[in-house]
Write a protein that holds these residues in place. Structure first.
Motif, PDB file in Angstrom:
ATOM      1  N   ASP A 105      -7.969   5.891  -9.014  1.00  0.00           N
ATOM      2  CA  ASP A 105      -8.046   5.486  -7.613  1.00  0.00           C
ATOM      3  C   ASP A 105      -8.884   6.468  -6.799  1.00  0.00           C
ATOM      4  OD1 ASP A 105      -6.805   3.815  -5.364  1.00  0.00           O
ATOM      5  OD2 ASP A 105      -6.237   5.834  -4.733  1.00  0.00           O
ATOM      6  N   TRP A 133       0.794  -1.235   0.000  1.00  0.00           N
ATOM      7  CA  TRP A 133       0.000   0.000   0.000  1.00  0.00           C
ATOM      8  C   TRP A 133       0.823   1.281   0.000  1.00  0.00           C
ATOM      9  CZ3 TRP A 133       1.305   2.240   4.540  1.00  0.00           C
ATOM     10  CH2 TRP A 133       1.381   1.490   5.715  1.00  0.00           C
ATOM     11  N   HIS A 155     -13.729   9.965  -3.652  1.00  0.00           N
ATOM     12  CA  HIS A 155     -13.216  11.046  -2.815  1.00  0.00           C
ATOM     13  C   HIS A 155     -12.893  12.314  -3.598  1.00  0.00           C
ATOM     14  CE1 HIS A 155     -13.280   8.102   0.340  1.00  0.00           C
ATOM     15  NE2 HIS A 155     -12.733   7.258  -0.519  1.00  0.00           N
ATOM     16  N   ASP A 212      -7.570  -4.935  -3.152  1.00  0.00           N
ATOM     17  CA  ASP A 212      -8.027  -4.574  -1.802  1.00  0.00           C
ATOM     18  C   ASP A 212      -8.846  -5.705  -1.174  1.00  0.00           C
ATOM     19  OD1 ASP A 212      -6.986  -1.942  -1.609  1.00  0.00           O
ATOM     20  OD2 ASP A 212      -8.689  -1.115  -2.708  1.00  0.00           O
ATOM     21  N   HIS A 237      -9.290  -5.364   2.676  1.00  0.00           N
ATOM     22  CA  HIS A 237      -9.461  -3.911   2.541  1.00  0.00           C
ATOM     23  C   HIS A 237     -10.663  -3.681   1.624  1.00  0.00           C
ATOM     24  CE1 HIS A 237      -5.268  -2.413   3.872  1.00  0.00           C
ATOM     25  NE2 HIS A 237      -5.334  -3.685   4.174  1.00  0.00           N
ATOM     26  N   GLU A 258     -12.610   4.059  -9.667  1.00  0.00           N
ATOM     27  CA  GLU A 258     -12.841   3.236  -8.489  1.00  0.00           C
ATOM     28  C   GLU A 258     -13.800   3.945  -7.545  1.00  0.00           C
ATOM     29  OE1 GLU A 258     -11.166   1.431  -4.416  1.00  0.00           O
ATOM     30  OE2 GLU A 258     -10.744   3.442  -5.111  1.00  0.00           O
TER      31      GLU A 258
HETATM   32  C1  QV4 Z   1      -3.242   5.397   9.492  1.00  0.00           C
HETATM   33  C2  QV4 Z   1      -4.519   5.284  10.316  1.00  0.00           C
HETATM   34  C3  QV4 Z   1      -5.418   6.498  10.071  1.00  0.00           C
HETATM   35  C4  QV4 Z   1      -4.622   7.758  10.421  1.00  0.00           C
HETATM   36  C5  QV4 Z   1      -3.305   7.790   9.632  1.00  0.00           C
HETATM   37  C6  QV4 Z   1      -2.466   8.962  10.065  1.00  0.00           C
HETATM   38  O1  QV4 Z   1      -5.241   4.091   9.924  1.00  0.00           O
HETATM   39  O2  QV4 Z   1      -6.596   6.428  10.853  1.00  0.00           O
HETATM   40  O3  QV4 Z   1      -5.401   8.878  10.092  1.00  0.00           O
HETATM   41  O4  QV4 Z   1      -2.555   6.577   9.807  1.00  0.00           O
HETATM   42  O5  QV4 Z   1      -1.414   9.144   9.190  1.00  0.00           O
HETATM   43  C7  QV4 Z   1      -2.339   3.122   4.780  1.00  0.00           C
HETATM   44  C8  QV4 Z   1      -2.525   2.391   6.075  1.00  0.00           C
HETATM   45  C9  QV4 Z   1      -3.383   3.204   7.054  1.00  0.00           C
HETATM   46  C10 QV4 Z   1      -2.721   4.565   7.272  1.00  0.00           C
HETATM   47  C11 QV4 Z   1      -2.581   5.232   5.898  1.00  0.00           C
HETATM   48  C12 QV4 Z   1      -1.872   6.564   5.977  1.00  0.00           C
HETATM   49  O6  QV4 Z   1      -3.145   1.118   5.840  1.00  0.00           O
HETATM   50  O7  QV4 Z   1      -3.511   2.504   8.261  1.00  0.00           O
HETATM   51  O8  QV4 Z   1      -3.578   5.352   8.081  1.00  0.00           O
HETATM   52  O9  QV4 Z   1      -1.822   4.387   5.006  1.00  0.00           O
HETATM   53  O10 QV4 Z   1      -0.488   6.376   6.163  1.00  0.00           O
HETATM   54  C13 QV4 Z   1      -4.484   1.552   0.233  1.00  0.00           C
HETATM   55  C14 QV4 Z   1      -4.753   0.729   1.493  1.00  0.00           C
HETATM   56  C15 QV4 Z   1      -4.821   1.599   2.721  1.00  0.00           C
HETATM   57  C16 QV4 Z   1      -3.557   2.448   2.800  1.00  0.00           C
HETATM   58  C17 QV4 Z   1      -3.539   3.324   1.559  1.00  0.00           C
HETATM   59  C18 QV4 Z   1      -2.370   4.292   1.509  1.00  0.00           C
HETATM   60  O11 QV4 Z   1      -5.981   0.020   1.343  1.00  0.00           O
HETATM   61  O12 QV4 Z   1      -4.897   0.768   3.873  1.00  0.00           O
HETATM   62  O13 QV4 Z   1      -3.551   3.217   3.997  1.00  0.00           O
HETATM   63  O14 QV4 Z   1      -3.421   2.461   0.414  1.00  0.00           O
HETATM   64  O15 QV4 Z   1      -1.171   3.638   1.616  1.00  0.00           O
HETATM   65  C19 QV4 Z   1     -12.216   3.164   0.758  1.00  0.00           C
HETATM   66  C20 QV4 Z   1     -12.004   4.116  -0.423  1.00  0.00           C
HETATM   67  C21 QV4 Z   1     -11.359   3.426  -1.610  1.00  0.00           C
HETATM   68  C22 QV4 Z   1     -10.120   2.636  -1.190  1.00  0.00           C
HETATM   69  C23 QV4 Z   1     -10.536   1.646  -0.107  1.00  0.00           C
HETATM   70  C24 QV4 Z   1      -9.383   0.810   0.405  1.00  0.00           C
HETATM   71  O16 QV4 Z   1     -13.238   4.683  -0.818  1.00  0.00           O
HETATM   72  O17 QV4 Z   1     -11.018   4.411  -2.551  1.00  0.00           O
HETATM   73  O18 QV4 Z   1     -11.089   2.335   1.001  1.00  0.00           O
HETATM   74  N1  QV4 Z   1      -9.466   1.995  -2.327  1.00  0.00           N
HETATM   75  C25 QV4 Z   1      -8.347   2.655  -3.058  1.00  0.00           C
HETATM   76  C26 QV4 Z   1      -7.233   1.686  -3.400  1.00  0.00           C
HETATM   77  C27 QV4 Z   1      -6.519   1.290  -2.129  1.00  0.00           C
HETATM   78  C28 QV4 Z   1      -5.837   2.488  -1.519  1.00  0.00           C
HETATM   79  C29 QV4 Z   1      -6.584   3.740  -1.682  1.00  0.00           C
HETATM   80  C30 QV4 Z   1      -7.783   3.801  -2.356  1.00  0.00           C
HETATM   81  C31 QV4 Z   1      -5.937   4.961  -1.243  1.00  0.00           C
HETATM   82  O19 QV4 Z   1      -7.718   0.604  -4.127  1.00  0.00           O
HETATM   83  O20 QV4 Z   1      -5.588   0.253  -2.362  1.00  0.00           O
HETATM   84  O21 QV4 Z   1      -5.642   2.256  -0.106  1.00  0.00           O
HETATM   85  O22 QV4 Z   1      -5.097   5.369  -2.324  1.00  0.00           O
HETATM   86  O23 QV4 Z   1     -13.326   2.317   0.522  1.00  0.00           O
END
Ligand code: QV4
Ligand code: CA
Length: 495
Positions: A197, A60, A201, A298, A303, A233
């Motif tokens: 992606d 991620w 949002h 995901d 996820h 997405e």
């Molecule tokens: C953490 C805490 C937060 C806090 C933050 C503070 O959890 O509460 O506010 O620290 O800095 C990662 C970590 C996550 C961390 C975050 C920030 O897992 O714990 O927050 O980084 O450092 C992927 C992963 C996420 C990852 C993210 C960025 O799934 O876990 O977060 O990448 O590295 C929703 C959305 C949808 C999304 C889906 C997963 O509507 O859009 O959730 N799907 C897309 C992608 C997905 C990606 C993202 C979006 C973000 O397919 O792979 O998330 O780009 O449903």
């Protein structure tokens, strides 16, 4: 734009975390010959290199951009460009995963970027672009934490931070221009489109302004005036402030209900007989707007959306059945998932290993897949797209393209069959007893090779053969003892 810009294929594959040179070779050696339309590739732009205790180089990290320099663990700009050219040359298109909703989470100054850029998340300073605090949404977000707190409020879903990720303001000309320049660079190299992606949002109107400003596709590879394919997405299972429908004006939208409903049906929470009208009648979006898949990167690891109903490579018999149904069924544009393996570590219903990145060496370089004698992958790569039951159904989909579903049959529970015009016939048995029936296949008389239990090679079949009579009927058998619960024959599998 809703059309994938591909002349010769109806399914793409997500080669999750693959390196660019490996994708180039895969296009030439496998995907082109097998009729795949294209590849969704992992984000090619610079991102945070995450080392956080046990969590080292998670998959991620690639969703936390630092700049739009094309330097990642998959390769550099030259490798990217070479991949796009080589894939285009064998008729396989490249679709790029675009992270444009946000930049990184709260990593301090001094944290590394995959392209060597410095950045300071706290100060919202990304000199590699450059972006500064003016370019982010904080002033437009009104939650206490600055994060999205309530998905019932569209304003905060779009203007607040998704899990702490600095939220770009796509309402400004400056930010739009930087994103446009990034996408135009990729278009210049010859990509065919984009997976956007975290589209939920962003405001659909801001996205439209960016898409409208993009160049036409590169005429070295596409006909003049071609526009990039867009698939957005948006996770919409209903019940939230934002619906997928708001985005269909920009291009296709991921239909997450599709994989969830099929997971429920194959896992026995529903019956296959009800798939007879699977599609719009089930409340899913218009097929012309939908991008469909059984699982994605995901929800194969908990996820995103769909929970424990999602089918993955770990439940391979059901997974192959569900993919066969998807590829045989005339709804949406299809995407096949291609994964790497990781050991799960379940604690309180959570996989604590859900972060694990692709196979890597001691210096955190991604290890290439190896290939076994039977064409399957090794070195920790699952390569679902190289499973015979899946790639042969990609050919089925190409052959049946342009026909509708007809002559549905079911046994009142979990044995089903249907035709695709006079081009293809598919049967599935997910009951605990054998399927042994004489069914209408709609195909011209002849002997056909079942492309699930085997393949047509030379003039003969390595699996089961099916004899279709002059009335289009054939005796179909799928026993519970067999490896697979599917049988598929089509115009090109005639012996
Ligand atoms: C953490 C805490 C937060 C806090 C933050 C503070 O959890 O509460 O506010 O620290 O800095 C990662 C970590 C996550 C961390 C975050 C920030 O897992 O714990 O927050 O980084 O450092 C992927 C992963 C996420 C990852 C993210 C960025 O799934 O876990 O977060 O990448 O590295 C929703 C959305 C949808 C999304 C889906 C997963 O509507 O859009 O959730 N799907 C897309 C992608 C997905 C990606 C993202 C979006 C973000 O397919 O792979 O998330 O780009 O449903
Ligand atoms: Ca946003």
């Amino acid at each position: 734009q809703w059309d994938p810009n591909s002349s010769n294929g109806q399914a793409i594959v997500h080669l999750f975390e693959w390196k660019w040179p490996d994708i180039a070779a895969e296009c030439e050696n496998f995907l082109g010959p097998r009729g795949f339309a294209g590849v969704q590739v992992s984000p090619p732009n610079e991102y945070v290199e995450v080392y956080q205790g046990e969590v080292k180089r998670p998959w991620w990290e690639r969703y936390q951009p630092v700049s739009y320099k094309l330097v990642t663990r998959s390769g550099d700009e030259n490798a990217f460009k070479d991949m796009v050219t080589r894939c285009n040359n064998v008729g396989v298109k490249i679709y790029v995963d675009i992270v444009m909703n946000h930049m990184s989470g709260g990593w301090p100054q001094g944290t590394g970027g995959s392209g060597g850029s410095s950045f300071d998340s706290g100060a919202q300073s990304y000199p590699g672009v450059p972006y500064s605090a003016f370019d982010f949404n904080d002033g437009n977000c009104h939650t206490g934490s600055g994060n999205i707190e309530n998905y019932g409020d569209a304003n905060q879903v779009r203007n607040c931070k998704l899990v702490g990720l600095n939220d770009l303001n796509q309402g400004t000309d400056y930010v739009r221009g930087k994103i446009r320049d990034y996408l135009n660079t990729l278009i210049g190299y010859g990509v065919a489109g984009f997976r956007i992606d975290a589209s939920k949002h962003m405001w659909p109107g801001d996205m439209k302004a960016i898409f409208d400003s993009l160049n036409n596709l590169n005429t070295d590879f596409f006909k003049a005036g071609s526009r990039p394919f867009i698939f957005q997405e948006v996770i919409d299972l209903g019940g939230e402030a934002i619906s997928g429908q708001e985005y269909v004006g920009n291009g296709r939208v991921t239909e997450f209900r599709y994989g969830k409903y099929l997971g429920e049906a194959f896992r026995g929470n529903n019956q296959l007989q009800y798939l007879k009208n699977f599609g719009e009648d089930w409340g899913m979006m218009d097929r012309a707007n939908a991008l469909v898949f059984i699982d994605n990167h995901d929800n194969q690891r908990g996820h995103g959306a769909g929970g424990d109903m999602i089918l993955t490579f770990r439940v391979s018999k059901w997974y192959k059945m569900a993919n066969a149904f998807m590829l045989g069924w005339p709804y949406g544009y299809t995407r096949v998932m291609s994964s790497y393996y990781w050991d799960q570590w379940w604690e309180n219903g959570q996989d604590k290993n859900d972060w694990i990145g692709p196979p890597q060496d001691d210096s955190f370089n991604i290890i290439s897949p190896s290939f076994n004698a039977d064409g399957t992958c090794g070195n920790g790569w699952i390569c679902e797209h190289r499973w015979r039951q899946i790639y042969n159904m990609v050919e089925f989909r190409n052959v049946a393209h342009g026909t509708d579903m007809n002559d549905w049959w079911d046994n009142g529970s979990n044995q089903i069959a249907f035709c695709r015009g006079d081009k293809g016939f598919l049967a599935i048995n997910n009951d605990g007893w054998d399927l042994k029936e004489t069914l209408q296949t709609c195909l011209p008389a002849g002997t056909y090779c079942d492309v699930i239990s085997g393949s047509k090679e030379g003039g003969s079949c390595t699996g089961k053969s099916v004899t279709v009579g002059g009335d289009g009927k054939a005796y179909i058998e799928i026993t519970t003892m067999e490896d697979d619960g599917v049988l598929a024959i089509h115009a090109n599998s005639k012996l």
